[in-house]
Design a protein around this motif. Structure first.
Motif, PDB file in Angstrom:
ATOM      1  N   THR A 153       0.823  -1.209   0.000  1.00 20.41           N
ATOM      2  CA  THR A 153       0.000   0.000   0.000  1.00 20.41           C
ATOM      3  C   THR A 153       0.859   1.262   0.000  1.00 20.41           C
ATOM      4  O   THR A 153       0.620   2.220  -0.742  1.00 20.41           O
ATOM      5  CB  THR A 153      -0.923   0.006   1.224  1.00 20.41           C
ATOM      6  OG1 THR A 153      -1.758  -1.164   1.198  1.00 20.41           O
ATOM      7  CG2 THR A 153      -1.797   1.254   1.229  1.00 20.41           C
ATOM      8  N   GLU A 191       4.028   1.642  -0.992  1.00 19.58           N
ATOM      9  CA  GLU A 191       4.741   1.815  -2.257  1.00 19.58           C
ATOM     10  C   GLU A 191       3.804   2.236  -3.376  1.00 19.58           C
ATOM     11  O   GLU A 191       4.165   3.024  -4.254  1.00 19.58           O
ATOM     12  CB  GLU A 191       5.482   0.529  -2.627  1.00 19.58           C
ATOM     13  CG  GLU A 191       6.648   0.196  -1.707  1.00 19.58           C
ATOM     14  CD  GLU A 191       7.693   1.300  -1.689  1.00 19.58           C
ATOM     15  OE1 GLU A 191       8.088   1.785  -2.763  1.00 19.58           O
ATOM     16  OE2 GLU A 191       8.085   1.700  -0.577  1.00 19.58           O
ATOM     17  N   SER A 192       2.577   1.724  -3.356  1.00 19.51           N
ATOM     18  CA  SER A 192       1.607   2.113  -4.382  1.00 19.51           C
ATOM     19  C   SER A 192       1.282   3.588  -4.270  1.00 19.51           C
ATOM     20  O   SER A 192       1.163   4.302  -5.281  1.00 19.51           O
ATOM     21  CB  SER A 192       0.323   1.261  -4.228  1.00 19.51           C
ATOM     22  OG  SER A 192       0.604  -0.111  -4.448  1.00 19.51           O
ATOM     23  N   ASP A 193       1.120   4.053  -3.024  1.00 17.07           N
ATOM     24  CA  ASP A 193       0.858   5.486  -2.831  1.00 17.07           C
ATOM     25  C   ASP A 193       2.038   6.327  -3.316  1.00 17.07           C
ATOM     26  O   ASP A 193       1.853   7.397  -3.907  1.00 17.07           O
ATOM     27  CB  ASP A 193       0.591   5.765  -1.345  1.00 17.07           C
ATOM     28  CG  ASP A 193      -0.723   5.140  -0.871  1.00 17.07           C
ATOM     29  OD1 ASP A 193      -1.571   4.814  -1.733  1.00 17.07           O
ATOM     30  OD2 ASP A 193      -0.888   4.969   0.357  1.00 17.07           O
ATOM     31  N   ARG A 194       3.250   5.853  -3.058  1.00 15.34           N
ATOM     32  CA  ARG A 194       4.439   6.611  -3.480  1.00 15.34           C
ATOM     33  C   ARG A 194       4.518   6.678  -5.006  1.00 15.34           C
ATOM     34  O   ARG A 194       4.836   7.730  -5.578  1.00 15.34           O
ATOM     35  CB  ARG A 194       5.702   5.966  -2.920  1.00 15.34           C
ATOM     36  CG  ARG A 194       6.972   6.801  -3.121  1.00 15.34           C
ATOM     37  CD  ARG A 194       8.104   6.221  -2.302  1.00 15.34           C
ATOM     38  NE  ARG A 194       8.567   4.962  -2.844  1.00 15.34           N
ATOM     39  CZ  ARG A 194       9.538   4.862  -3.783  1.00 15.34           C
ATOM     40  NH1 ARG A 194      10.112   5.952  -4.260  1.00 15.34           N
ATOM     41  NH2 ARG A 194       9.912   3.681  -4.228  1.00 15.34           N
ATOM     42  N   VAL A 195       4.219   5.567  -5.685  1.00 19.56           N
ATOM     43  CA  VAL A 195       4.226   5.555  -7.144  1.00 19.56           C
ATOM     44  C   VAL A 195       3.169   6.508  -7.694  1.00 19.56           C
ATOM     45  O   VAL A 195       3.396   7.234  -8.663  1.00 19.56           O
ATOM     46  CB  VAL A 195       3.998   4.127  -7.674  1.00 19.56           C
ATOM     47  CG1 VAL A 195       3.754   4.135  -9.184  1.00 19.56           C
ATOM     48  CG2 VAL A 195       5.196   3.239  -7.346  1.00 19.56           C
ATOM     49  N   ALA A 196       2.015   6.542  -7.058  1.00 19.45           N
ATOM     50  CA  ALA A 196       0.957   7.444  -7.506  1.00 19.45           C
ATOM     51  C   ALA A 196       1.381   8.904  -7.357  1.00 19.45           C
ATOM     52  O   ALA A 196       1.138   9.729  -8.245  1.00 19.45           O
ATOM     53  CB  ALA A 196      -0.319   7.177  -6.712  1.00 19.45           C
ATOM     54  N   ASP A 197       2.055   9.217  -6.234  1.00 23.91           N
ATOM     55  CA  ASP A 197       2.533  10.587  -6.030  1.00 23.91           C
ATOM     56  C   ASP A 197       3.571  10.972  -7.076  1.00 23.91           C
ATOM     57  O   ASP A 197       3.551  12.084  -7.624  1.00 23.91           O
ATOM     58  CB  ASP A 197       3.126  10.730  -4.619  1.00 23.91           C
ATOM     59  CG  ASP A 197       2.070  10.629  -3.536  1.00 23.91           C
ATOM     60  OD1 ASP A 197       0.884  10.839  -3.850  1.00 23.91           O
ATOM     61  OD2 ASP A 197       2.440  10.328  -2.378  1.00 23.91           O
ATOM     62  N   THR A 219       3.880   9.700 -10.044  1.00 20.63           N
ATOM     63  CA  THR A 219       3.216   9.811 -11.343  1.00 20.63           C
ATOM     64  C   THR A 219       2.546  11.173 -11.497  1.00 20.63           C
ATOM     65  O   THR A 219       2.621  11.811 -12.550  1.00 20.63           O
ATOM     66  CB  THR A 219       2.180   8.689 -11.508  1.00 20.63           C
ATOM     67  OG1 THR A 219       2.841   7.417 -11.406  1.00 20.63           O
ATOM     68  CG2 THR A 219       1.487   8.777 -12.868  1.00 20.63           C
ATOM     69  N   ASP A 220       1.877  11.619 -10.423  1.00 18.00           N
ATOM     70  CA  ASP A 220       1.254  12.944 -10.467  1.00 18.00           C
ATOM     71  C   ASP A 220       2.298  14.037 -10.693  1.00 18.00           C
ATOM     72  O   ASP A 220       2.090  14.980 -11.464  1.00 18.00           O
ATOM     73  CB  ASP A 220       0.493  13.208  -9.162  1.00 18.00           C
ATOM     74  CG  ASP A 220      -0.723  12.312  -9.023  1.00 18.00           C
ATOM     75  OD1 ASP A 220      -1.196  11.790 -10.057  1.00 18.00           O
ATOM     76  OD2 ASP A 220      -1.199  12.131  -7.878  1.00 18.00           O
ATOM     77  N   ARG A 221       3.453  13.918 -10.013  1.00 16.03           N
ATOM     78  CA  ARG A 221       4.503  14.920 -10.159  1.00 16.03           C
ATOM     79  C   ARG A 221       5.064  14.922 -11.573  1.00 16.03           C
ATOM     80  O   ARG A 221       5.350  15.984 -12.156  1.00 16.03           O
ATOM     81  CB  ARG A 221       5.628  14.645  -9.144  1.00 16.03           C
ATOM     82  CG  ARG A 221       6.788  15.608  -9.216  1.00 16.03           C
ATOM     83  CD  ARG A 221       6.336  17.036  -9.056  1.00 16.03           C
ATOM     84  NE  ARG A 221       7.458  17.977  -9.082  1.00 16.03           N
ATOM     85  CZ  ARG A 221       7.333  19.259  -9.377  1.00 16.03           C
ATOM     86  NH1 ARG A 221       6.144  19.792  -9.655  1.00 16.03           N
ATOM     87  NH2 ARG A 221       8.397  20.045  -9.374  1.00 16.03           N
ATOM     88  N   ASN A 257       3.434  14.079 -14.287  1.00 16.67           N
ATOM     89  CA  ASN A 257       2.452  14.706 -15.161  1.00 16.67           C
ATOM     90  C   ASN A 257       2.506  16.229 -15.043  1.00 16.67           C
ATOM     91  O   ASN A 257       2.358  16.955 -16.038  1.00 16.67           O
ATOM     92  CB  ASN A 257       1.053  14.198 -14.817  1.00 16.67           C
ATOM     93  CG  ASN A 257       0.879  12.726 -15.169  1.00 16.67           C
ATOM     94  OD1 ASN A 257       1.553  12.213 -16.071  1.00 16.67           O
ATOM     95  ND2 ASN A 257      -0.006  12.046 -14.471  1.00 16.67           N
TER      96      ASN A 257
END
Length: 243
Positions: free
Chosen positions: A45, A47-53, A55-57, A59
C-alpha cells in the motif's frame, strides 16, 4: 562416521533457517517510530501510494515543459535578414564584393644572395609575415579576405614550409597575394601601424623582399568552398588514457 556428518549438517541447516526467521521477524517488529510498514500488505500500500505521487509529479512536470515549449515557439525573436547576411559574410558562406586593398609579398631576387650578412632564411617570405598582414587587415576593418584566391575564414589555417604555402589542402608558391574588402584608407593605416609588418618592410629595404600595396576599385571575393567540419584529435578506440 558418515552418519555423524549428516546429523551435524542437518543441525546447522536448522539453526541457519531459525536465524533467518528470527531476523525477518525482528525487522518487521522494528517500527522506527511508526514510519515503516508493519507487514507485506502495508508495504504494498505504501509503495503504491508513493508511485501514484511520483506519477502525479511527472504529469505536472510534463505539462510545465509543454507550456515552456509553447512560450519559446511564440516569444523567441527571429533573426533579421540583415543579421543572416552578416553571418554569411563572417563565415565565408557568401561571396563579397567591394573596394579594398590588394597586398602582395614575394621572395627576394636571386641577386640578393650576394648581400653581405644575408642568410637564405632572410630572403624568403615566412608564415608570420603573411599572418602579420592578414591580422593587420582584419584589425583595419576588413569585411572579407582571400589569400591566393582562397576565402579566409575564422577556421582557416595556413602553414609555410620552405618557400611554399599550404592552405585548405592546396599548395601555393610566392608571390602571396592577399585581397581584402574594406575601407582602403583604414586598411592602409592599419598596415602602417602594425609592428610585424614594419619588421617585414625592414627586410624589404635590406634584401629587396617583394612588397606591394594597391587600391582595388572593386574586388570580387568568392565564398568559401571547403568543408566547415571541425577536425580534432581523438583517442583510438580501446585506449586506456589513465593506465
Amino acid at each position: 562416521m558418515n552418519r555423524r556428518l549428516r546429523q551435524s549438517a542437518t543441525v546447522a541447516c536448522v539453526l541457519a533457517a531459525s536465524g533467518l526467521l528470527f531476523t525477518a521477524s525482528a525487522q518487521l517488529a522494528d517500527t522506527k517510530d511508526g514510519r515503516d510498514p508493519q507487514d507485506l500488505a502495508e508495504l504494498v500500500t505504501t509503495e503504491s501510494d508513493r508511485v501514484a505521487d511520483l506519477t502525479d509529479r511527472m504529469n505536472e512536470l510534463e505539462a510545465e515543459i509543454d507550456d515552456l515549449g509553447k512560450q519559446v515557439g511564440t516569444d523567441l525573436p527571429t533573426r533579421s535578414a540583415d543579421l543572416v547576411a552578416d553571418e554569411s559574410v563572417v563565415t565565408g558562406a557568401a561571396p563579397v564584393s567591394g573596394p579594398g586593398l590588394r597586398v602582395a609579398l614575394d621572395d627576394a631576387p636571386a641577386s640578393s644572395q650576394s648581400i653581405a650578412g644575408a642568410r637564405p632564411d632572410d630572403l624568403v617570405v615566412h608564415q608570420q609575415d603573411v599572418q602579420h598582414v592578414i591580422n593587420a587587415l582584419w584589425a583595419g576593418g576588413a569585411e572579407a579576405m582571400t589569400l591566393q584566391g582562397e576565402r579566409v575564414t575564422a577556421t582557416s589555417a595556413f602553414r609555410c614550409s620552405g618557400n611554399i604555402l599550404l592552405l585548405h589542402g592546396k599548395v601555393f608558391s610566392p608571390p602571396y597575394v592577399i585581397e581584402a574588402v574594406g575601407d582602403p584608407e583604414r586598411l592602409r593605416a592599419s598596415l602602417d601601424a602594425d609592428p610585424g609588418v614594419a619588421i617585414y618592410q625592414q627586410y624589404v629595404d635590406w634584401v629587396a623582399l617583394g612588397w606591394s600595396v594597391k587600391d582595388a576599385g572593386t574586388l570580387e571575393l568568392p565564398a568559401y568552398t571547403g568543408s566547415s567540419e571541425m577536425k580534432y584529435a581523438t583517442v583510438p578506440a580501446g585506449t586506456d588514457v589513465f593506465s
